[in-house]
Design a protein around this motif. Structure first.
Motif, PDB file in Angstrom:
ATOM      1  N   MET A   1       0.915  -1.064  -0.056  1.00 38.40           N
ATOM      2  CA  MET A   1       0.159  -0.107  -0.084  1.00 38.40           C
ATOM      3  C   MET A   1       1.046   1.070   0.293  1.00 38.40           C
ATOM      4  SD  MET A   1      -3.328   0.338   2.290  1.00 38.40           S
ATOM      5  CE  MET A   1      -3.204  -1.566   2.797  1.00 38.40           C
ATOM      6  N   THR A   2       0.638   2.191  -0.776  1.00 35.80           N
ATOM      7  CA  THR A   2       1.240   3.299  -0.881  1.00 35.80           C
ATOM      8  C   THR A   2       0.399   4.555  -0.721  1.00 35.80           C
ATOM      9  OG1 THR A   2       1.151   3.746  -3.599  1.00 35.80           O
ATOM     10  CG2 THR A   2       2.995   2.468  -2.391  1.00 35.80           C
ATOM     11  N   ASP A   3       0.905   5.725  -0.071  1.00 38.87           N
ATOM     12  CA  ASP A   3       0.096   7.061  -0.079  1.00 38.87           C
ATOM     13  C   ASP A   3       0.930   7.994  -0.889  1.00 38.87           C
ATOM     14  OD1 ASP A   3      -1.991   6.490   1.738  1.00 38.87           O
ATOM     15  OD2 ASP A   3      -0.477   6.040   3.346  1.00 38.87           O
ATOM     16  N   GLN A   4       0.086   8.801  -1.662  1.00 41.54           N
ATOM     17  CA  GLN A   4       0.621   9.704  -2.244  1.00 41.54           C
ATOM     18  C   GLN A   4      -0.134  10.981  -2.446  1.00 41.54           C
ATOM     19  OE1 GLN A   4       1.261   6.901  -5.569  1.00 41.54           O
ATOM     20  NE2 GLN A   4      -0.391   7.926  -6.819  1.00 41.54           N
ATOM     21  N   ALA A   5       0.215  12.115  -2.963  1.00 36.42           N
ATOM     22  CA  ALA A   5      -0.506  13.430  -2.994  1.00 36.42           C
ATOM     23  C   ALA A   5      -1.359  13.312  -4.106  1.00 36.42           C
ATOM     24  CB  ALA A   5       0.464  14.395  -2.819  1.00 36.42           C
ATOM     25  N   GLY A   6      -1.041  12.741  -5.227  1.00 34.49           N
ATOM     26  CA  GLY A   6      -1.912  12.892  -6.533  1.00 34.49           C
ATOM     27  C   GLY A   6      -2.275  11.499  -6.805  1.00 34.49           C
ATOM     28  N   ILE A   7      -3.139  11.569  -8.016  1.00 29.38           N
ATOM     29  CA  ILE A   7      -3.153  10.197  -8.600  1.00 29.38           C
ATOM     30  C   ILE A   7      -2.018   9.702  -9.379  1.00 29.38           C
ATOM     31  CG2 ILE A   7      -5.879  10.341  -8.622  1.00 29.38           C
ATOM     32  CD1 ILE A   7      -5.624  11.217 -11.488  1.00 29.38           C
ATOM     33  N   SER A   8      -2.172   8.377  -9.567  1.00 30.25           N
ATOM     34  CA  SER A   8      -0.944   7.737 -10.628  1.00 30.25           C
ATOM     35  C   SER A   8      -1.098   8.321 -11.629  1.00 30.25           C
ATOM     36  CB  SER A   8      -0.891   6.298 -10.358  1.00 30.25           C
ATOM     37  OG  SER A   8      -2.124   5.748 -11.059  1.00 30.25           O
ATOM     38  N   GLU A   9      -0.121   8.310 -12.528  1.00 27.42           N
ATOM     39  CA  GLU A   9       0.068   8.795 -13.997  1.00 27.42           C
ATOM     40  C   GLU A   9      -1.001   7.816 -14.765  1.00 27.42           C
ATOM     41  OE1 GLU A   9       0.959  11.079 -17.172  1.00 27.42           O
ATOM     42  OE2 GLU A   9       1.605  11.366 -15.249  1.00 27.42           O
ATOM     43  N   GLY A  10      -0.739   6.554 -14.422  1.00 21.55           N
ATOM     44  CA  GLY A  10      -1.923   5.637 -15.195  1.00 21.55           C
ATOM     45  C   GLY A  10      -3.128   5.887 -15.007  1.00 21.55           C
ATOM     46  N   LEU A  11      -3.381   6.179 -13.537  1.00 23.45           N
ATOM     47  CA  LEU A  11      -5.033   6.567 -13.431  1.00 23.45           C
ATOM     48  C   LEU A  11      -5.494   7.907 -13.814  1.00 23.45           C
ATOM     49  CD1 LEU A  11      -7.775   5.814 -11.913  1.00 23.45           C
ATOM     50  CD2 LEU A  11      -6.717   6.716  -9.957  1.00 23.45           C
ATOM     51  N   TYR A  12      -4.349   8.876 -14.133  1.00 28.09           N
ATOM     52  CA  TYR A  12      -4.859  10.222 -14.644  1.00 28.09           C
ATOM     53  C   TYR A  12      -4.891   9.939 -16.163  1.00 28.09           C
ATOM     54  CZ  TYR A  12      -3.646  14.305 -17.070  1.00 28.09           C
ATOM     55  OH  TYR A  12      -3.320  15.586 -18.034  1.00 28.09           O
TER      56      TYR A  12
END
Length: 154
Positions: A1-12
């Motif tokens: 599990m990872t937390d990040q500030a923005g959506i992944s490039e793939g989801l974008y």
């Protein structure tokens, strides 16, 4: 599990509003909270959401629904999308956008800021699918979706 500030490039790229024909069979879940504090789940399609960048989305929802009322009241929701072998949980802060007087498909439009993202990847299995849908009239629905995406980008 990872937390990040923005959506992944793939989801974008998946939510960029392009090539809706190839994306028409998958829906996502949009979670909100009712006035009496119960979780509320609704489905949202790629024709009702568009990513402006990795931290800003726009949504077009049917007016008068429980979900729309919840978002207008609370300004919060969580988008759940299965993409690229991961479950993406995207917390959103939402603000209503003005109505478009010339909208072909009147919707309650929202600007959404990505507050937090969690990607859930199973070590022992690939997450292959989310909600799968079959459009009854793909030509009609895809046409409406394309126009809705265009209106979300205004």
């Amino acid at each position: 599990m990872t937390d990040q500030a923005g959506i992944s490039e793939g989801l974008y790229q998946w939510l960029d509003g392009s090539d809706l024909e190839s994306k028409q069979g998958t829906a996502m879940m949009l979670l909100s909270v009712t006035e009496d504090l119960w979780p509320h789940t609704a489905m949202i399609s790629v024709g009702e959401i568009v990513a402006l960048d990795r931290s800003r989305l726009r949504l077009a929802l049917w007016p008068g629904t429980v979900t729309t009322g919840n978002l207008l009241r609370s300004g919060q929701a969580t988008l759940v999308a299965i993409h690229d072998g991961a479950a993406h949980y995207v917390r959103l802060r939402l603000q209503a956008l003005p109505d478009l007087p010339d909208a072909r498909h009147p919707r309650q439009r929202f600007a959404a800021e990505v507050v937090a993202v969690r990607e859930d990847i199973a070590k022992y299995a690939d997450i292959l699918s989310a909600v799968k849908i079959q459009l009854h009239d793909p030509d009609e629905v895809l046409g409406r979706w394309k126009e809705t995406i265009e209106e979300l980008l205004k």
